[in-house]
Design a protein around this motif. Structure first.
Motif, PDB file in Angstrom:
ATOM      1  N   LYS A  88      -0.384 -32.458 -24.471  1.00  0.00           N
ATOM      2  CA  LYS A  88      -0.231 -32.255 -25.913  1.00  0.00           C
ATOM      3  C   LYS A  88      -1.339 -31.336 -26.410  1.00  0.00           C
ATOM      4  O   LYS A  88      -2.445 -31.344 -25.890  1.00  0.00           O
ATOM      5  CB  LYS A  88      -0.356 -33.581 -26.654  1.00  0.00           C
ATOM      6  N   ILE A  89      -1.009 -30.575 -27.443  1.00  0.00           N
ATOM      7  CA  ILE A  89      -2.013 -29.802 -28.171  1.00  0.00           C
ATOM      8  C   ILE A  89      -2.216 -30.560 -29.463  1.00  0.00           C
ATOM      9  O   ILE A  89      -1.287 -30.702 -30.263  1.00  0.00           O
ATOM     10  CB  ILE A  89      -1.534 -28.363 -28.437  1.00  0.00           C
ATOM     11  N   ARG A  90      -3.418 -31.073 -29.667  1.00  0.00           N
ATOM     12  CA  ARG A  90      -3.654 -31.945 -30.820  1.00  0.00           C
ATOM     13  C   ARG A  90      -5.057 -31.746 -31.375  1.00  0.00           C
ATOM     14  O   ARG A  90      -5.836 -30.946 -30.874  1.00  0.00           O
ATOM     15  CB  ARG A  90      -3.432 -33.392 -30.426  1.00  0.00           C
ATOM     16  N   LEU A  91      -5.366 -32.501 -32.434  1.00  0.00           N
ATOM     17  CA  LEU A  91      -6.662 -32.395 -33.092  1.00  0.00           C
ATOM     18  C   LEU A  91      -7.618 -33.458 -32.573  1.00  0.00           C
ATOM     19  O   LEU A  91      -7.215 -34.597 -32.342  1.00  0.00           O
ATOM     20  CB  LEU A  91      -6.505 -32.563 -34.603  1.00  0.00           C
ATOM     21  N   ARG A  92      -8.880 -33.073 -32.424  1.00  0.00           N
ATOM     22  CA  ARG A  92      -9.946 -34.004 -32.049  1.00  0.00           C
ATOM     23  C   ARG A  92     -10.906 -34.061 -33.233  1.00  0.00           C
ATOM     24  O   ARG A  92     -11.415 -33.042 -33.677  1.00  0.00           O
ATOM     25  CB  ARG A  92     -10.662 -33.478 -30.818  1.00  0.00           C
ATOM     26  N   ARG A  93     -11.123 -35.261 -33.777  1.00  0.00           N
ATOM     27  CA  ARG A  93     -11.947 -35.418 -34.971  1.00  0.00           C
ATOM     28  C   ARG A  93     -13.419 -35.292 -34.625  1.00  0.00           C
ATOM     29  O   ARG A  93     -13.911 -35.919 -33.693  1.00  0.00           O
ATOM     30  CB  ARG A  93     -11.686 -36.785 -35.614  1.00  0.00           C
ATOM     31  N   MET A  94     -14.125 -34.493 -35.417  1.00  0.00           N
ATOM     32  CA  MET A  94     -15.562 -34.308 -35.267  1.00  0.00           C
ATOM     33  C   MET A  94     -16.179 -34.414 -36.664  1.00  0.00           C
ATOM     34  O   MET A  94     -15.477 -34.580 -37.641  1.00  0.00           O
ATOM     35  CB  MET A  94     -15.872 -32.921 -34.672  1.00  0.00           C
ATOM     36  N   GLY A  95     -17.489 -34.299 -36.754  1.00  0.00           N
ATOM     37  CA  GLY A  95     -18.153 -34.318 -38.047  1.00  0.00           C
ATOM     38  C   GLY A  95     -18.614 -35.705 -38.416  1.00  0.00           C
ATOM     39  O   GLY A  95     -18.514 -36.653 -37.649  1.00  0.00           O
ATOM     40  N   LYS A  96     -19.133 -35.811 -39.621  1.00  0.00           N
ATOM     41  CA  LYS A  96     -19.646 -37.107 -40.056  1.00  0.00           C
ATOM     42  C   LYS A  96     -18.647 -37.837 -40.951  1.00  0.00           C
ATOM     43  O   LYS A  96     -17.591 -37.295 -41.279  1.00  0.00           O
ATOM     44  CB  LYS A  96     -20.982 -36.944 -40.753  1.00  0.00           C
ATOM     45  N   LYS A  97     -19.025 -39.032 -41.321  1.00  0.00           N
ATOM     46  CA  LYS A  97     -18.159 -39.873 -42.127  1.00  0.00           C
ATOM     47  C   LYS A  97     -17.799 -39.186 -43.442  1.00  0.00           C
ATOM     48  O   LYS A  97     -18.657 -38.651 -44.127  1.00  0.00           O
ATOM     49  CB  LYS A  97     -18.889 -41.184 -42.432  1.00  0.00           C
ATOM     50  N   LYS A  98     -16.527 -39.183 -43.790  1.00  0.00           N
ATOM     51  CA  LYS A  98     -15.971 -38.593 -45.014  1.00  0.00           C
ATOM     52  C   LYS A  98     -16.135 -37.076 -45.089  1.00  0.00           C
ATOM     53  O   LYS A  98     -15.931 -36.490 -46.149  1.00  0.00           O
ATOM     54  CB  LYS A  98     -16.570 -39.252 -46.252  1.00  0.00           C
ATOM     55  N   ALA A  99     -16.520 -36.432 -43.998  1.00  0.00           N
ATOM     56  CA  ALA A  99     -16.609 -34.969 -43.947  1.00  0.00           C
ATOM     57  C   ALA A  99     -16.154 -34.489 -42.568  1.00  0.00           C
ATOM     58  O   ALA A  99     -16.927 -33.891 -41.830  1.00  0.00           O
ATOM     59  CB  ALA A  99     -18.023 -34.510 -44.234  1.00  0.00           C
ATOM     60  N   PRO A 100     -14.903 -34.752 -42.226  1.00  0.00           N
ATOM     61  CA  PRO A 100     -14.450 -34.404 -40.873  1.00  0.00           C
ATOM     62  C   PRO A 100     -14.091 -32.933 -40.744  1.00  0.00           C
ATOM     63  O   PRO A 100     -13.734 -32.263 -41.711  1.00  0.00           O
ATOM     64  CB  PRO A 100     -13.203 -35.266 -40.698  1.00  0.00           C
ATOM     65  N   PHE A 101     -14.215 -32.429 -39.531  1.00  0.00           N
ATOM     66  CA  PHE A 101     -13.577 -31.180 -39.147  1.00  0.00           C
ATOM     67  C   PHE A 101     -12.964 -31.462 -37.791  1.00  0.00           C
ATOM     68  O   PHE A 101     -13.244 -32.479 -37.166  1.00  0.00           O
ATOM     69  CB  PHE A 101     -14.552 -29.994 -39.123  1.00  0.00           C
ATOM     70  N   TYR A 102     -12.081 -30.612 -37.360  1.00  0.00           N
ATOM     71  CA  TYR A 102     -11.309 -30.906 -36.165  1.00  0.00           C
ATOM     72  C   TYR A 102     -11.370 -29.743 -35.180  1.00  0.00           C
ATOM     73  O   TYR A 102     -11.455 -28.589 -35.575  1.00  0.00           O
ATOM     74  CB  TYR A 102      -9.841 -31.168 -36.529  1.00  0.00           C
ATOM     75  N   ARG A 103     -11.312 -30.086 -33.899  1.00  0.00           N
ATOM     76  CA  ARG A 103     -11.163 -29.097 -32.847  1.00  0.00           C
ATOM     77  C   ARG A 103      -9.731 -29.198 -32.341  1.00  0.00           C
ATOM     78  O   ARG A 103      -9.206 -30.299 -32.185  1.00  0.00           O
ATOM     79  CB  ARG A 103     -12.130 -29.360 -31.703  1.00  0.00           C
ATOM     80  N   ILE A 104      -9.112 -28.059 -32.104  1.00  0.00           N
ATOM     81  CA  ILE A 104      -7.762 -28.042 -31.544  1.00  0.00           C
ATOM     82  C   ILE A 104      -7.934 -28.039 -30.029  1.00  0.00           C
ATOM     83  O   ILE A 104      -8.546 -27.128 -29.478  1.00  0.00           O
ATOM     84  CB  ILE A 104      -6.981 -26.813 -32.021  1.00  0.00           C
ATOM     85  N   VAL A 105      -7.428 -29.094 -29.382  1.00  0.00           N
ATOM     86  CA  VAL A 105      -7.635 -29.254 -27.949  1.00  0.00           C
ATOM     87  C   VAL A 105      -6.313 -29.477 -27.222  1.00  0.00           C
ATOM     88  O   VAL A 105      -5.325 -29.906 -27.811  1.00  0.00           O
ATOM     89  CB  VAL A 105      -8.588 -30.434 -27.632  1.00  0.00           C
TER      90      VAL A 105
END
Length: 81
Positions: free
Chosen positions: A4-21
């Motif tokens: 699957k090509i999906r999002l991986r959650r990164m960042g801190k609480k209530k301020a996420p950004f995502y990596r497409i993996v």
């Protein structure tokens, strides 16, 4: 192996950004991935994304299935119709 090509959650609480993996569908959301092919940040206005088009097309041709959100990002980037 279902890939699957999906999002991986990164960042801190209530301020996420995502990596497409690219990851095995049996792995956890933030678990081990095969390859990282982009970034997505919904916190900016408008949302920003960056995708490695060559890697995305290679994985789609190999049979990897994007999730709904990743498919929308690919459509905006002009990778998928």
């Amino acid at each position: 192996m279902a890939v699957k090509i999906r999002l991986r959650r990164m960042g801190k609480k209530k301020a996420p950004f995502y990596r497409i993996v690219v990851a095995d569908s049996r792995n956890k959301r933030d678990g081990r991935c095969i390859e990282e092919i982009g970034l997505y940040d919904p916190n900016n206005d408008p949302s920003t994304y960056r995708v490695d088009e060559e890697a995305a097309k290679k994985w789609l041709a190999a049979g990897a299935q994007p999730t709904e959100v990743v498919a929308k990002i690919f459509k905006l980037a002009g990778i998928q119709k």
